[in-house]
Every structure is written in structure tokens, then in C-alpha cells.
Design a protein around this motif. Structure first.
Motif, mmCIF file in Angstrom:
data_model
loop_
_atom_site.group_PDB
_atom_site.id
_atom_site.type_symbol
_atom_site.label_atom_id
_atom_site.label_comp_id
_atom_site.label_asym_id
_atom_site.label_seq_id
_atom_site.Cartn_x
_atom_site.Cartn_y
_atom_site.Cartn_z
ATOM 1 N N PHE A 145 -3.167 92.184 -9.988
ATOM 2 C CA PHE A 145 -2.907 93.375 -9.045
ATOM 3 C C PHE A 145 -2.426 94.550 -10.044
ATOM 4 O O PHE A 145 -1.969 94.306 -11.150
ATOM 5 N N PRO A 146 -2.514 95.667 -9.523
ATOM 6 C CA PRO A 146 -3.168 96.255 -8.222
ATOM 7 C C PRO A 146 -4.776 96.544 -8.247
ATOM 8 O O PRO A 146 -5.119 96.725 -7.164
ATOM 9 N N GLY A 147 -5.381 95.931 -9.153
ATOM 10 C CA GLY A 147 -6.884 95.990 -8.927
ATOM 11 C C GLY A 147 -7.536 97.297 -9.028
ATOM 12 O O GLY A 147 -6.599 98.087 -9.389
ATOM 13 N N LYS A 206 -38.290 88.437 -14.646
ATOM 14 C CA LYS A 206 -37.992 89.670 -14.018
ATOM 15 C C LYS A 206 -36.580 89.286 -13.264
ATOM 16 O O LYS A 206 -35.377 89.981 -13.399
ATOM 17 N N ALA A 207 -36.629 88.170 -12.698
ATOM 18 C CA ALA A 207 -35.144 87.954 -12.006
ATOM 19 C C ALA A 207 -34.144 87.506 -12.930
ATOM 20 O O ALA A 207 -32.978 87.760 -12.519
ATOM 21 N N LEU A 208 -34.446 86.836 -14.104
ATOM 22 C CA LEU A 208 -33.321 86.668 -15.080
ATOM 23 C C LEU A 208 -32.994 88.008 -15.547
ATOM 24 O O LEU A 208 -31.608 88.059 -15.880
ATOM 25 N N GLU A 209 -33.808 88.873 -15.876
ATOM 26 C CA GLU A 209 -33.368 90.237 -16.215
ATOM 27 C C GLU A 209 -32.326 90.775 -15.172
ATOM 28 O O GLU A 209 -31.238 91.373 -15.542
ATOM 29 N N LEU A 210 -32.657 90.851 -14.135
ATOM 30 C CA LEU A 210 -31.893 91.297 -12.677
ATOM 31 C C LEU A 210 -30.269 90.713 -12.821
ATOM 32 O O LEU A 210 -29.369 91.144 -12.915
ATOM 33 N N LYS A 211 -30.692 89.178 -13.212
ATOM 34 C CA LYS A 211 -29.265 88.325 -12.794
ATOM 35 C C LYS A 211 -28.426 88.971 -14.118
ATOM 36 O O LYS A 211 -27.416 89.035 -13.912
ATOM 37 N N ASN A 212 -28.817 89.039 -15.428
ATOM 38 C CA ASN A 212 -28.283 89.292 -16.594
ATOM 39 C C ASN A 212 -27.575 90.863 -16.446
ATOM 40 O O ASN A 212 -26.312 90.987 -16.752
ATOM 41 N N ARG A 213 -28.332 91.878 -15.776
ATOM 42 C CA ARG A 213 -27.885 93.002 -15.501
ATOM 43 C C ARG A 213 -26.747 92.963 -14.400
ATOM 44 O O ARG A 213 -25.723 93.891 -14.747
ATOM 45 N N LEU A 214 -26.755 92.314 -13.563
ATOM 46 C CA LEU A 214 -25.748 92.229 -12.409
ATOM 47 C C LEU A 214 -24.645 91.505 -13.189
ATOM 48 O O LEU A 214 -23.494 91.834 -12.907
ATOM 49 N N LYS A 215 -24.805 90.838 -14.137
ATOM 50 C CA LYS A 215 -23.636 90.060 -14.819
ATOM 51 C C LYS A 215 -22.936 91.096 -15.594
ATOM 52 O O LYS A 215 -21.602 91.029 -15.503
ATOM 53 N N GLU A 216 -23.760 91.830 -16.362
ATOM 54 C CA GLU A 216 -23.050 93.046 -16.959
ATOM 55 C C GLU A 216 -22.168 93.764 -16.390
ATOM 56 O O GLU A 216 -21.117 94.263 -16.606
ATOM 57 N N ILE A 217 -22.704 94.099 -15.130
ATOM 58 C CA ILE A 217 -21.731 95.135 -14.382
ATOM 59 C C ILE A 217 -20.503 94.248 -13.809
ATOM 60 O O ILE A 217 -19.531 94.737 -13.839
ATOM 61 N N GLU A 218 -20.618 92.963 -13.325
ATOM 62 C CA GLU A 218 -19.691 92.185 -13.066
ATOM 63 C C GLU A 218 -18.661 92.115 -13.884
ATOM 64 O O GLU A 218 -17.352 92.282 -13.887
ATOM 65 N N GLN A 219 -19.048 91.960 -15.298
ATOM 66 C CA GLN A 219 -18.055 91.549 -16.217
ATOM 67 C C GLN A 219 -17.418 92.912 -16.594
ATOM 68 O O GLN A 219 -16.178 93.084 -17.035
ATOM 69 N N GLU A 249 -16.826 95.268 -14.633
ATOM 70 C CA GLU A 249 -15.927 95.656 -13.523
ATOM 71 C C GLU A 249 -14.396 94.595 -13.582
ATOM 72 O O GLU A 249 -13.413 95.218 -13.410
ATOM 73 N N SER A 250 -14.653 93.347 -13.654
ATOM 74 C CA SER A 250 -13.626 92.344 -13.915
ATOM 75 C C SER A 250 -12.633 92.734 -15.230
ATOM 76 O O SER A 250 -11.625 92.860 -15.269
ATOM 77 N N GLY A 251 -13.548 93.296 -16.363
ATOM 78 C CA GLY A 251 -12.616 93.793 -17.505
ATOM 79 C C GLY A 251 -11.786 94.828 -17.207
ATOM 80 O O GLY A 251 -10.556 95.049 -17.794
ATOM 81 N N LEU A 252 -12.419 95.864 -16.499
ATOM 82 C CA LEU A 252 -11.875 97.099 -15.944
ATOM 83 C C LEU A 252 -10.533 96.793 -15.052
ATOM 84 O O LEU A 252 -9.481 97.160 -15.123
ATOM 85 N N THR A 253 -10.686 95.964 -14.264
ATOM 86 C CA THR A 253 -9.783 95.395 -13.275
ATOM 87 C C THR A 253 -8.754 94.874 -14.007
ATOM 88 O O THR A 253 -7.572 95.095 -13.551
ATOM 89 N N ASP A 257 -13.761 90.254 -19.676
ATOM 90 C CA ASP A 257 -15.192 90.553 -19.756
ATOM 91 C C ASP A 257 -16.009 90.073 -20.923
ATOM 92 O O ASP A 257 -16.941 90.846 -21.570
ATOM 93 N N ILE A 258 -15.557 88.958 -21.325
ATOM 94 C CA ILE A 258 -16.364 88.226 -22.421
ATOM 95 C C ILE A 258 -17.547 87.585 -22.138
ATOM 96 O O ILE A 258 -17.447 86.690 -20.917
ATOM 97 N N ASP A 259 -18.635 87.718 -22.406
ATOM 98 C CA ASP A 259 -19.804 87.375 -22.268
ATOM 99 C C ASP A 259 -20.188 85.879 -22.869
ATOM 100 O O ASP A 259 -20.721 85.775 -23.908
ATOM 101 N N VAL A 260 -19.530 85.030 -22.268
ATOM 102 C CA VAL A 260 -19.907 83.527 -22.704
ATOM 103 C C VAL A 260 -20.153 82.498 -21.538
ATOM 104 O O VAL A 260 -19.956 82.943 -20.413
#
Lengths: 768, 57
Positions: free
Chosen positions: A575-577, A618-631, A633-637, A689-692
């Protein structure tokens, strides 16, 4: 600290109201037909062993002198009678010379137990009877428990206990406290004496013509004025006056200033006379005559030696090597290194099993709980947080087992003996060794009992120097943190690094003590004599009990306090997110990336099953790009959270020691309890945000984080070892000394730890 | 929603537990007859007096 101050006030107020209740409870207990027994004797005579045997308490028995500072109470039944038993501190005499002696004497005179069981070490009869003579002089109802009859027999000593009982005029019961042999008869005799309800009648021992005459004069004056007679027999008070007993002199001044002055004058005159004629003080003559009394009893056929008295006992033979000036320290270092080697090599596999167990648990929660706050708390706060601490249970268990062997065999007392020589060089007292070892000198102790153990030190400055430096030792809470970082960054030489960091802790503590003794705590060193107990074969049952007791404490703490703190820290890290605007930005970025791929690729990613499916390129590339965004975001949170902001606040300074904001959060959490450093790092790296790979252990996550490397690890290890003690230790220092010293300890330790870490980090970076 | 409610309850429980622990530590700090080690829960505390006292309670 404001919270602490408020709590302090609430507690003080509550304590006042509780005092009346306590008094009424004591009165009720006194009216019962239970018998009160005091256990008294020399250190290492076996009091605590007998206490445990009788009460069933599993209190740890150490071999170093003065383990018991406060008296301990226990209860048991014997033939339908309730016995309340108190274990008094081990003392050699009843003169107000040490804290233990004052505690014992005050207990006897204020509580007036029904009977005193005097534990006497049969293998050291003459020395142990010195305390007995003082009990006789006091007039307490006494029973002698002649302990360690087996050891005495092995040494060729035969004691005619019936003859001893006859000559002393009190019951003497031979026992072996360790096995419980003779304890039934001992308690029967104690009950008999307690039931006889005799008055306290002091035994008259002659101290020679000069002193006896003055003694009679003083006794008459005391009895006439009823001077302190409500607590002490007149003869006892008179002897204490002749011994220049500080406590008795003070009490006398408080009771009747004029008479006290007269008595002191009388004692002064006889002291001068003895000094002129014999060049001795009255207390030396009294001690000589007590020993004379003992010798006269022993010479009447009470004790016979079967073997040559000059013969070396097994313990002495072993000590010739183990406490040798040159060989002893080398053996000690070898044993310490061996302990770590044993701990790391034997625990490697079970620790890996534990890591696997918590990964499996995480995976179960991941698949069963839907995404949300609870899932985040369970995985990041509980499993990755507390799991990190519990993962070290096997290692802790092996370490405690090794330490239990050293303790139960009597070797730890030899470590204290050898360290005593070193301690004097650093301005510390020999009695300081025990608090250092209890605090984690070998690793695995606790600073709280270590701080309390400093009560045995009489010199206030030596005590303060010890009290302030014992938290530098590697306590049981620091060990898993050290093991985590050493295991992650120096995996090939774990035992060696653990050994080196233990040595470093000792060096820093000793030099810090020297610094304190040369500056704020200047003063002369006081002498110390240490007794070495004989070596004993540890029993498997004892080793298992001691290992389990400590391991269970570790598990219990992880499952209660650490769990609670982990959950609170998770909340502080959640919190506070992120503000809604930032969340919208991330959502928009996610949509943009997703929409840049074909619908087929999007569906492939959405329907992806981790266990069975293989993604297209292509799907793997999309998955990894989405994961980067997610990480991201969580790092910034995390960074935007309360804990993240606090960690970031310290980052401009901590960066000089190599710590980023995430490490700062863990270090701050460590003030609550050092294990929290692990649980907090576990949570941070779980949420961050650690990529492991998700299944990675915390150690692996740290290694993969670019902000960590071996130099940062050493810097962090040094900071963790030496910065502010945990909260409970700080409160304990405040209790034992003052809040001023407690704050000094926090400030001194943290400042030193920080500059040491900065030095290590900067030099390490320069050297590459 | 149910996850949020349970989480808030758990956090509140943790806050209560740690607060209570803190209270007892300070309480023992002002009572000369009590040893702090009885509440600190460290593994090293097995060498202090609290175990026997707790067993006998």
C-alpha cells in the motif's frame, strides 16, 4: 520510540495496581501446608541439575560459572506434600562480595525457607564445605546433598557421610543428581527438617581469642538494642561487621546510626590491633578459622584418598592439551572450523528439500487461489517471507547439535578460560567471556540472555563495556542471514567464510570494548578466578533435548513473530499502490503491445498452459513483452509503497555502502528481529521487478539481481553483523543499564557498521 | 472483494499480535522480577531462566 514511551507509562500504571494482588497471592501461598526449599551451593556443584531433576524443568545446564543470576522457582509433589523449590545462584560464600552472594543471602533472610538443601560437590569436599560453615553460622535449617559421589569415587575419594552428618549435626545424604540416585531420601530428610520447625540457631565457630572476645562484646550490644535482629541473628550480624561486609554496614547505618558507629569503631580498633600484631585483617582470620573447622572435621576420618593425591585426573590430562597456551587456541579454532564444516556439509541436502517444499507450496497457492490481494500476501508475505527463514531449520538444527556437544562436554568452559587471557588485554573482565558466548560467540546464541548475563560483573564500567559489545556476536537470528548471503555468493567456501566472519565478530567486539574502556568507560580491570568443571560425556538424550529446545524456539519464532512482522511488512510494501493514472498508463501500454499482434497469437498467449504447452516464436515474444510491463509495474508499485518510499529515502546515503532501496527495507525490518532481513528480502524479491524464474530460491534471486555482487554481499554481511541490536536487545540494555545507554548502543553500532560497510564496499570496488 | 476482506483481517490480526508482543516486552522491561528473554523467543533463550519458569506455570 514514542510508542515505547507510551507503553512504558501504561505498564508502569498497571504494575502499581498489580502489586496488591501479588501480595495477596503470596500471603495465600504462605498459609498453605507446602514446604519451601532453597537449593544453594558452589557454582558447578550440580544445583541446576538437581533442580531440573526434581521439578522436571528442562532448563539448560551450562558449565560456566554463574549461569544463574536470579533465583529460579519450581514446584513438585513428594508423598502428597507440595514442595516449592528455589534454585539460588551458585556462590562460594555469603559475604556481600558479588551479586550472586547478595541475592542468595537476601533470599534466605527475607524469604526464610523451611529448609535449605546445600549441594556439596563430593569430589571437592573441603572447598564446598566453606559455604556450609557459613550456613551453619547463619543458623538456617540445613540438609547436605553430597553430590557427584560417582566422580568422587572415580577419583579414589571415599566419604563417610554418616560420620560427616554426626560431626556437623545435620543430615547428609549422598546423591548423584544427574541420575537422580538418592534424591528421594534427600527430599524425605528435607521434609523432616522442615516439619521439625526448629528455630534458626547459629553454630558457634571459634575465630581465635582476639576475635571471640570482640565478637561477644558486639553480640551483647546488638542483642541489647535489638539491632537488625528481626532479620539476622546477632552473631551473624556481628561476624559480618568483623568482615567489613558493605551491605551489613549500610543496613546498620539505616537501622541505628549511633550504634552502627559504635560497632564500626569497635571493629576498627580490633582491626588496627590485628594489623599491628599479626599483619592481617579480621576477615582473613575468620576465613582461616572456617577452613580450620572444616579440616578438623575431615581429619576425623570423614574422607580418605585411595589414590595418590598428586595423580592427574582424566580432565586434567585432557586440559594439559586443550588449554595449553600454544596448542589450546589452535585446537579451539580447529573445533570451531570443524563445527561449521559439519553444519554446512550435513545440512546441504535437507536445506535443499526445504527450499523445494516451499517452492511446491508456492506453486500450489499460485494455481488454486485466484489473482488478488490474498494470493499476493500468501505467496510474497508468507511463503517467500517466512519460508525463507524456515528453510534454514535443518542448518540451525545441525549447528545447535554441534554446540550442544561442546557445551555438554564441558569444552565451552575451556573456550571461556582461554578467552579470559585475551579479554584482559582488551580491558574486559574474565566474567565477560560467558555473556559473549551466550550471545553467539560460537554462533547461534542470543544477545538478550547475553546482556542479562553481564549481571555477574561487579565493576560497573567493565559490565557496561561488555553489555554494549555483546550484540556484535553472531546470534541465532543473524546466522540464517549470514548463511543466506555466504551460500549465495561464496558457495564454494561456506564453512571458511562463516569461520572468518565469526572471528571478525570477536575482533570487532574486543576492539570496540577496548575503545570504550579507553574513552567513555575508563577504569582499572578487576581480577577474576575461573573454575573449570570436569569433562563429561554428553548423553544422547541431553543432546537431543538441547538441540530440539533451541530449534523449536527458532521454528516458533518464525511461525509467530516473524510471520506477524512479515505480514505487516507485506502490507507496507503493497500500500498505497500505484495512482490510478499510472495504472491506466500501464494498462494502455499492455493494450498497445497486445493489439500489435494478430488475434491468433493473442489467443495462444491467453490459453497458454505452463505445464503442457509450447509457445510459437511470436507468442513467446508477446508473453515476454507483457511480462516486462508487469514487472515494471510491480517494481514501481513496490517503490511507491510506504516501505519502498522509506527505503528510497535512505538510498542516497546507503548507496555508498552498496545498498539499494530494496536492501534498505530489509535492513530496517531487521531492527524488529534479524531474521526479518531474510523474510523481507524474500517478500521484496517476490513482489519486485527482478526477472527470474519464479521457482528460484532467494539466494539465486539475489545473485541474479544486478544490484548485488560479492562486494555488496560482504558489505551487507558486515552491516548486518554490527548495526543496531534488535528491538528486544535494546529494551534489555535499557532495563539492565538505562535508555541513554540503549540509544547509545543503537547509534554507536549503526554508525560503526555503516562506516565499516562503506569502507569495504569502496575498497572492494576499487580492487575490482 | 472477499480476498480484500480476509487480507485486511489477517493484517489487523498481525498488527494486534505484534502490538501485544511489544506491550509485553516493555511490561517486562519495567518489572524487575521478569526476564525479557521469556518473551523475545530467540533460540538462545533456552540458556536463560524462562524455560523453567514457563514449564512450571
Amino acid at each position: 520510540m514514542a510508542v515505547v514511551a507510551v507503553l512504558y507509562q501504561i505498564v508502569t500504571a498497571e504494575k502499581q495496581t498489580n502489586n496488591n494482588i501479588t501480595t495477596s497471592v503470596i500471603s495465600k501461598q504462605m498459609s498453605d501446608k507446602s514446604i519451601t526449599v532453597a537449593l544453594a551451593g558452589n557454582p558447578n556443584a550440580g544445583k541446576t541439575t538437581l533442580f531440573n531433576k526434581l521439578t522436571g524443568a528442562r532448563q539448560h545446564v551450562g558449565n560456566y560459572p554463574g549461569i544463574t543470576v536470579d533465583h529460579k522457582e519450581g514446584y513438585f509433589n513428594h508423598d502428597g506434600r507440595e514442595i516449592v523449590i528455589t534454585d539460588l545462584p551458585g556462590t562460594y560464600s555469603l559475604t556481600a562480595y558479588s551479586v550472586e552472594e547478595i541475592v542468595s543471602r537476601d533470599f534466605l533472610t527475607t524469604q526464610r525457607p523451611d529448609v535449605v538443601i546445600n549441594i556439596v560437590d563430593a569430589s571437592n569436599l573441603e572447598r564446598n564445605l566453606y559455604l556450609t560453615t557459613q550456613f551453619l553460622e547463619m543458623g538456617v535449617p540445613l540438609v547436605i546433598a553430597l553430590n557427584m559421589m560417582d566422580v568422587a569415587k572415580d577419583r579414589g575419594i571415599e566419604i563417610k557421610f554418616a560420620k560427616l552428618a554426626e560431626l556437623l549435626g545435620i543430615p547428609v545424604v549422598p546423591i548423584i543428581a544427574r541420575s537422580g540416585k538418592g534424591t528421594d531420601e534427600l527430599i524425605r530428610q528435607a521434609i523432616r527438617i522442615a516439619d521439625s520447625d526448629k528455630k534458626w540457631i547459629p553454630r558457634d565457630i571459634s575465630y581465635g581469642e582476639d576475635l571471640d572476645e570482640v565478637l561477644m562484646e558486639i553480640i551483647a550490644a546488638i542483642e541489647k538494642a535489638s539491632f537488625l535482629t528481626e532479620r539476622y541473628h546477632a552473631r551473624f550480624t556481628a561476624i559480618k561487621y568483623l568482615e567489613h561486609d558493605d551491605q551489613m554496614l549500610t543496613k546498620g547505618q539505616e537501622a541505628d546510626q549511633e550504634l552502627a558507629r559504635q560497632l564500626e569503631q569497635t571493629v576498627g580498633t580490633i582491626s588496627d590491633h590485628l594489623l599491628k600484631t599479626m599483619d592481617v585483617y579480621p576477615e582473613a582470620i575468620i576465613a582461616d578459622h572456617r577452613y580450620g573447622f572444616i579440616k578438623s572435621i575431615i581429619r576425623q576420618g570423614v574422607m580418605t584418598h585411595k589414590f595418590d593425591t598428586d595423580r592427574l585426573y582424566t580432565s586434567d590430562k585432557i586440559d594439559k592439551v586443550l588449554t595449553n597456551r600454544l596448542l589450546g587456541p589452535l585446537v579451539m579454532l580447529g573445533i570451531l572450523f570443524g563445527l561449521y564444516q559439519f553444519t554446512f556439509s550435513w545440512s546441504e541436502l535437507p536445506v535443499a528439500w526445504m527450499e523445494g517444499l516451499f517452492s511446491w507450496l508456492g506453486a500450489i497457492v499460485e494455481t488454486t487461489l485466484p489473482d488478488g490481494m490474498l494470493k499476493s500476501m500468501v505467496i510474497s508475505g508468507v511463503i517467500d517471507g517466512v519460508g525463507g527463514v524456515l528453510g534454514f531449520v535443518p542448518l540451525i538444527m545441525f549447528m545447535f547439535f554441534g554446540i550442544a556437544i561442546l557445551e555438554d562436554s564441558g569444552y565451552l568452559a575451556r573456550v571461556a578460560f582461554m578467552m579470559d587471557r585475551v579479554f584482559r588485554m582488551f580491558g574486559l573482565h574474565g566474567s565477560s567471556v560467558m555473556p559473549f558466548i551466550v550471545s553467539g560467540g560460537i554462533a547461534g546464541g542470543c544477545a538478550v540472555p547475553g546482556v542479562m548475563a553481564t549481571r555477574t560483573l561487579r565493576s560497573p564500567k567493565e559490565r557496561m563495556a561488555t553489555l554494549l559489545t555483546v550484540p556484535f556476536m553472531n546470534c541465532g537470528a543473524k546466522v540464517p542471514v549470514l548463511v543466506l548471503l555466504i551460500g549465495a555468493f561464496f558457495a564454494d567456501h561456506k564453512a571458511l567464510y562463516m569461520f572468518l566472519f565469526t572471528m571478525l565478530a570477536w575482533l570487532v567486539a574486543l576492539f570496540a570494548a577496548k575503545f570504550l574502556r579507553m574513552t567513555v568507560l575508563k577504569g582499572e580491570a578487576t581480577p577474576f578466578v575461573m573454575e573449570l568443571p570436569p569433562y563429561r560425556f554428553p548423553t544422547l538424550r541431553g543432546l537431543i533435548i538441547h538441540t530440539w529446545e533451541r530449534t523449536w524456539q527458532y521454528i516458533k519464532k518464525a511461525g509467530t513473530v516473524i510471520l506477524g512482522i512479515s505480514i505487516l511488512l507485506w502490507a507496507l510494501m503493497t500500500f498505497p499502490g500505484l495512482p490510478q493514472s499510472e495504472q491506466d498508463t500501464f494498462n494502455a501500454a499492455r493494450n498497445t503491445i497486445t493489439n500489435s499482434y494478430s488475434e491468433a497469437v493473442q489467443r495462444e498467449v491467453m490459453d497458454f498452459n505452463d505445464n503442457t504447452d509450447v509457445l510459437s516464436e511470436k507468442a513467446l515474444e508477446l508473453k515476454n513483452r507483457l511480462k516486462e510491463i508487469e514487472q515494471e509495474e510491480s517494481g514501481l508499485t513496490l517503490r511507491n509503497s510506504v516501505a519502498g518510499r522509506i527505503g528510497s529515502f535512505f538510498e542516497p546515503v546507503s548507496v555508498y555502502a552498496g545498498f539499494d532501496w530494496k536492501t534498505n527495507i530489509a535492513m530496517l525490518g531487521g531492527f524488529a528481529a534479524k531474521e526479518v532481513i531474510i523474510s523481507t528480502l524474500g517478500t521484496v524479491y517476490s513482489m519486485g521487478d527482478i526477472d527470474v524464474d519464479d521457482a528460484d530460491s532467494l539466494g539465486k534471486r539475489l545473485v541474479k539481481d544486478p544490484s548485488w555482487n560479492s562486494v555488496v554481499a560482504v558489505s551487507a554481511l558486515i552491516f548486518i553483523m554490527f548495526y543496531a541490536p534488535c528491538f528486544v536487545t535494546v529494551v534489555c540494555i535499557a532495563k539492565e543499564a538505562s535508555w541513554k545507554w540503549a540509544f547509545f548502543s543503537m547509534a554507536f553500532n549503526t554508525t560503526f557498521a555503516f562506516f565499516a560497510s562503506v569502507l569495504v564496499f569502496q575498497i572492494g570496488n576499487l580492487l575490482g | 472483494m472477499w480476498q480484500t476482506i480476509i487480507t485486511v483481517l489477517i493484517v489487523a490480526l498481525a498488527l494486534f499480535f505484534i502490538g501485544k508482543k511489544l506491550y509485553y516486552i516493555v511490561k517486562q522491561a519495567v518489572d524487575p522480577k521478569q526476564d525479557i528473554s521469556c518473551s523475545c523467543g530467540c533460540s538462545g533463550c533456552s540458556v536463560s531462566n524462562c524455560n523453567s519458569r514457563e514449564t512450571n506455570k
